[in-house]
Motif scaffolding. Structure first.
Motif, short mmCIF file in Angstrom:
data_model
loop_
_atom_site.label_atom_id
_atom_site.label_comp_id
_atom_site.label_asym_id
_atom_site.label_seq_id
_atom_site.Cartn_x
_atom_site.Cartn_y
_atom_site.Cartn_z
N VAL A 55 0.80 -1.23 0.00
CA VAL A 55 0.00 0.00 0.00
C VAL A 55 0.83 1.28 0.00
CG1 VAL A 55 -2.03 -1.06 1.07
CG2 VAL A 55 -0.22 -0.11 2.53
N ARG A 56 2.10 1.19 0.36
CA ARG A 56 2.94 2.39 0.42
C ARG A 56 3.48 2.81 -0.95
NH1 ARG A 56 3.49 -0.33 5.14
NH2 ARG A 56 3.55 0.88 7.08
N GLY A 57 3.20 2.02 -1.97
CA GLY A 57 3.68 2.37 -3.30
C GLY A 57 5.16 2.09 -3.47
N LEU A 58 5.80 2.82 -4.36
CA LEU A 58 7.21 2.58 -4.67
C LEU A 58 8.08 3.19 -3.57
CD1 LEU A 58 9.26 1.40 -6.67
CD2 LEU A 58 9.30 3.63 -7.80
N HIS A 59 8.44 2.36 -2.60
CA HIS A 59 9.36 2.81 -1.55
C HIS A 59 10.61 1.95 -1.61
CE1 HIS A 59 8.38 -0.41 1.42
NE2 HIS A 59 7.13 -0.25 1.07
N PRO A 60 11.61 2.23 -0.76
CA PRO A 60 12.94 1.62 -0.97
C PRO A 60 12.98 0.10 -0.99
CG PRO A 60 13.14 3.53 0.44
CD PRO A 60 11.67 3.32 0.24
N PHE A 61 12.09 -0.58 -0.27
CA PHE A 61 12.09 -2.04 -0.30
C PHE A 61 11.97 -2.55 -1.73
CE2 PHE A 61 9.93 -6.14 -0.30
CZ PHE A 61 10.59 -6.86 0.69
N ASP A 80 4.89 2.46 -9.15
CA ASP A 80 4.15 3.21 -8.14
C ASP A 80 2.72 3.38 -8.63
OD1 ASP A 80 4.32 5.00 -5.65
OD2 ASP A 80 3.40 6.32 -7.13
N TYR A 81 1.75 3.14 -7.74
CA TYR A 81 0.33 3.16 -8.15
C TYR A 81 -0.29 4.55 -8.19
CZ TYR A 81 0.70 -1.67 -6.36
OH TYR A 81 1.08 -2.96 -6.10
N PHE A 82 0.38 5.56 -7.67
CA PHE A 82 -0.33 6.76 -7.25
C PHE A 82 -0.07 8.00 -8.10
CE2 PHE A 82 0.53 4.29 -3.23
CZ PHE A 82 -0.70 3.64 -3.25
N GLU A 110 -8.70 -0.26 -13.24
CA GLU A 110 -8.39 0.16 -14.61
C GLU A 110 -7.10 0.98 -14.64
OE1 GLU A 110 -12.55 -0.90 -14.15
OE2 GLU A 110 -11.32 0.59 -13.07
N GLY A 111 -6.94 1.88 -13.68
CA GLY A 111 -5.74 2.69 -13.65
C GLY A 111 -4.50 1.86 -13.36
N ILE A 112 -4.60 0.95 -12.39
CA ILE A 112 -3.46 0.10 -12.07
C ILE A 112 -3.10 -0.79 -13.25
CG2 ILE A 112 -2.71 -1.84 -10.64
CD1 ILE A 112 -4.36 -0.53 -8.35
N ASP A 113 -4.11 -1.35 -13.93
CA ASP A 113 -3.82 -2.20 -15.08
C ASP A 113 -3.15 -1.40 -16.20
OD1 ASP A 113 -4.91 -4.28 -13.70
OD2 ASP A 113 -6.66 -4.55 -14.98
N ALA A 114 -3.52 -0.14 -16.36
CA ALA A 114 -2.87 0.69 -17.37
C ALA A 114 -1.40 0.89 -17.03
CB ALA A 114 -3.58 2.04 -17.49
N ASP A 115 -1.10 1.05 -15.74
CA ASP A 115 0.29 1.20 -15.33
C ASP A 115 1.07 -0.10 -15.52
OD1 ASP A 115 -0.47 3.75 -14.63
OD2 ASP A 115 -0.52 3.35 -12.47
N VAL A 116 0.45 -1.22 -15.19
CA VAL A 116 1.10 -2.52 -15.40
C VAL A 116 1.38 -2.73 -16.89
CG1 VAL A 116 0.85 -5.03 -15.20
CG2 VAL A 116 0.09 -3.55 -13.33
N ALA A 117 0.41 -2.37 -17.73
CA ALA A 117 0.62 -2.52 -19.18
C ALA A 117 1.78 -1.67 -19.66
CB ALA A 117 -0.67 -2.13 -19.92
N ALA A 118 1.91 -0.46 -19.12
CA ALA A 118 3.03 0.40 -19.52
C ALA A 118 4.36 -0.21 -19.07
CB ALA A 118 2.86 1.79 -18.92
N ALA A 119 4.38 -0.82 -17.89
CA ALA A 119 5.60 -1.46 -17.40
C ALA A 119 5.96 -2.67 -18.27
CB ALA A 119 5.42 -1.89 -15.94
N ILE A 120 4.97 -3.45 -18.67
CA ILE A 120 5.22 -4.57 -19.57
C ILE A 120 5.82 -4.05 -20.88
CG2 ILE A 120 4.14 -6.39 -20.95
CD1 ILE A 120 1.98 -6.58 -18.74
N GLY A 121 5.23 -3.00 -21.40
CA GLY A 121 5.72 -2.41 -22.65
C GLY A 121 7.15 -1.92 -22.52
N TYR A 122 7.48 -1.31 -21.36
CA TYR A 122 8.85 -0.82 -21.17
C TYR A 122 9.84 -1.97 -21.14
CZ TYR A 122 12.85 1.63 -19.24
OH TYR A 122 14.10 2.15 -19.04
N LEU A 123 9.50 -3.04 -20.42
CA LEU A 123 10.39 -4.20 -20.38
C LEU A 123 10.65 -4.74 -21.78
CD1 LEU A 123 9.03 -6.18 -17.30
CD2 LEU A 123 11.35 -5.30 -17.56
#
Length: 250
Positions: A55-61, A80-82, A110-123
């Motif tokens: 839930v904290r999003g993209l943090h150092p862990f 990061d989801y936010f 829908e928003g999270i899936d759009a971010d996941v799709a962008a990450a897949i595309g970047y990879l």
């Protein structure tokens, strides 16, 4: 409790050189900018990982965990989801005092899936268009990852640590992708029985589900600080890598 700002992940059972690491900004198809951490191995890659935080999003862990996946030979993007509600953090990484609660409530599938799709595309842009990609998530991210097993994104598999079955919803009845469920036996956030019931529901839908319960392990046991659970951490790594190896390209 999810992984806190000072937590760090355990090392994988295999290790190699990392050729690239850093934090960047990606853009989803709807135009939303969001932060991501990218790490890539020095050698050839057979499988990629989209890492889904708690839930904290993209943090150092998760920046550190992306690096650990890269040492195991897996190019990884941690997202990061936010970006839609909190914007992009100045450093790209969420601070320890980030007030995540309202942003989790405002997030949409829908928003999270759009971010996941962008990450897949970047990879695939960086490593190759035929790269198989799996999601690996923790807590909130574990639920999101399990949900992908019944989603429409171009994924090869899904891994979740201590997720919430209620957040998977009807996607469980459409599950088709190989899925790994890594379950903390002493998880007070979600009963083990609920997670095992989700595994059966997904199997009934047609997914192959590898569900592992670590008896007595607390929520967020996958942490190098939890020396008592070092064996569980190593075993969890083995289950994750078994899936990524299995779906990897030749």
């Amino acid at each position: 409790m999810c992984h806190d700002h000072d937590s760090r992940p355990p090392a994988p059972p295999r290790s190699g050189d990392v050729a690239e690491r850093g934090v960047l900004t990606l853009t989803a198809a709807d135009g939303t900018d969001f932060s991501a951490a990218y790490a890539a191995p020095a050698g050839p890659a057979r499988t990629g990982v989209v890492l889904l935080p708690d839930v904290r999003g993209l943090h150092p862990f998760y920046v550190a965990l992306a690096d650990q996946f890269a040492t195991a030979g897996l190019p990884t993007v941690a997202i990061d989801y936010f970006g839609r509600t909190a914007g992009v953090a100045e450093s790209g990484v969420r601070d320890a005092d980030f007030a995540w609660e309202p942003h989790v409530q405002a997030a949409t599938a829908e928003g999270i899936d759009a971010d996941v799709a962008a990450a897949i595309g970047y990879l695939r842009e960086r490593v190759g268009g035929d790269l198989p990609v799996v999601t690996v998530g923790f807590c909130l991210g574990g639920s999101i990852s399990w949900r992908q097993a019944g989603g429409d994104l171009d994924l090869a598999g899904c891994v979740g640590f201590y997720g919430r079955p209620s957040l998977v919803g009807d996607a469980a009845d459409r599950a088709r992708l190989p899925t790994v469920m890594l379950i903390a036996g002493a998880d007070t956030a979600t009963p083990v029985a609920d997670q095992l019931a989700l595994a059966e529901r997904m199997r009934t839908a047609g997914a192959e589900v590898d569900a592992v319960v670590y008896d007595g392990a607390p929520h967020s046991f996958f942490d190098r600080a939890h020396a008592d659970w070092a064996d569980a951490c190593r075993d969890a790594w083995e289950h994750v890598l078994a899936l990524t190896d299995r779906v990897g390209r030749d």
